[in-house]
Design an enzyme around this catalytic site. Structure first.
Site, PDB file in Angstrom:
ATOM      1  N   GLU A  41       0.855  -1.193   0.000  1.00  0.00           N
ATOM      2  CA  GLU A  41       0.000   0.000   0.000  1.00  0.00           C
ATOM      3  C   GLU A  41       0.891   1.244   0.000  1.00  0.00           C
ATOM      4  OE1 GLU A  41      -2.811   0.174   3.283  1.00  0.00           O
ATOM      5  OE2 GLU A  41      -2.773   2.360   3.210  1.00  0.00           O
ATOM      6  N   ARG A  45       0.647  10.534   0.426  1.00  0.00           N
ATOM      7  CA  ARG A  45       0.913  11.658   1.332  1.00  0.00           C
ATOM      8  C   ARG A  45       2.040  12.526   0.809  1.00  0.00           C
ATOM      9  NH1 ARG A  45       1.265   8.057   6.775  1.00  0.00           N
ATOM     10  NH2 ARG A  45      -0.572   6.820   6.318  1.00  0.00           N
ATOM     11  N   THR A  70      -4.198   6.431   1.917  1.00  0.00           N
ATOM     12  CA  THR A  70      -4.555   7.836   2.169  1.00  0.00           C
ATOM     13  C   THR A  70      -5.441   8.384   1.049  1.00  0.00           C
ATOM     14  OG1 THR A  70      -2.269   7.977   3.018  1.00  0.00           O
ATOM     15  CG2 THR A  70      -3.634   9.915   3.265  1.00  0.00           C
ATOM     16  N   LYS A 130     -10.890  -1.253   7.105  1.00  0.00           N
ATOM     17  CA  LYS A 130      -9.653  -0.990   7.827  1.00  0.00           C
ATOM     18  C   LYS A 130     -10.067  -0.499   9.219  1.00  0.00           C
ATOM     19  CE  LYS A 130      -5.714   2.116   7.502  1.00  0.00           C
ATOM     20  NZ  LYS A 130      -4.671   2.431   6.536  1.00  0.00           N
TER      21      LYS A 130
END
Ligand code: G3H
Ligand code: PYR
Length: 199
Positions: A41, A45, A70, A130
């Site tokens: 993943e 960011r 994100t 998640k």
């Protein structure tokens, strides 16, 4: 299209990765893939996030599953899918984002930290979630309680997990994998020094 549950089941740990450049991403992801970690993943960011996803996907063998983390807005979701991300992950859940990823028909893992958020995500048809930030939101005890009322939900806990605590989560019936950044700590020299302690 691969379902998000299949992706979660493909690896007991999903490294949550933050890179400074596409070059760094390729170098580190090669090493992670070489260590047997095929689900990666890459968080968005950093401004190079989308380029990192595209570069890693191009560099690794076809069985690597490179996703985007994100994912905060519909626009980010669209861009990440276009960059080639096989799945998306968000630290949270909003209706706008839920609607967008449904329209994109893109494997997606929304983040929740409360029972109400989990129920809302379920109403939108997300049964894989998640749990973030896991350690400070109740840890394994929270997921055990959720399992007693919403046993149909499956979680990828992330946030504050290490090789010492990963199994406390994975041993729960409603957890199939955990996410974390402990495999790729950044040293005081600013570089990533791999810590391939998986469990
Ligand atoms: O920002 C959080 C990371 O995505 C995952 O959490 P962690 O660094 O505590 O493993
Ligand atoms: C932390 C997290 O959930 C993410 O960056 O996607």
């Amino acid at each position: 299209m691969t379902k998000i549950l299949e992706i979660m089941n493909a690896s007991p740990v999903i490294p949550v990765l933050s890179f400074k450049s596409a070059e760094e991403a390729v170098q580190v992801c090669r090493a992670l893939y070489g260590a047997g970690l095929k689900v990666l993943e890459i968080t968005l960011r950093h401004e190079s996030g989308l380029a990192a996803i595209a570069a890693v996907k191009k560099d690794l063998p076809a069985d690597a599953v490179v996703g985007a983390g994100t994912v905060l807005t519909p626009e980010i979701a669209k861009n990440a899918k276009e960059a080639g991300a096989a799945f998306g992950v968000s630290p949270g859940f909003t209706e706008e984002l839920a609607k967008a990823v449904k329209e994109l028909d893109w494997p997606f893992l929304p983040g929740v930290a409360t029972l109400s958020e989990a129920m809302q995500a379920k109403e939108w048809g997300f049964t894989e979630l998640k749990f973030f930030p896991a350690a400070v939101s109740g840890g394994p005890a929270f997921l055990k309680a959720v399992g007693s009322v919403l046993p149909e939900l499956t979680f990828c806990p992330t946030g504050g997990i290490s090789s010492d605590t990963a199994e406390d989560y994975r041993s729960l019936p409603n957890v199939v994998t955990v996410g974390g950044s402990w495999l790729t700590p950044r040293g005081i020299d600013g570089e990533i020094h791999l810590n391939l302690d998986l469990d």
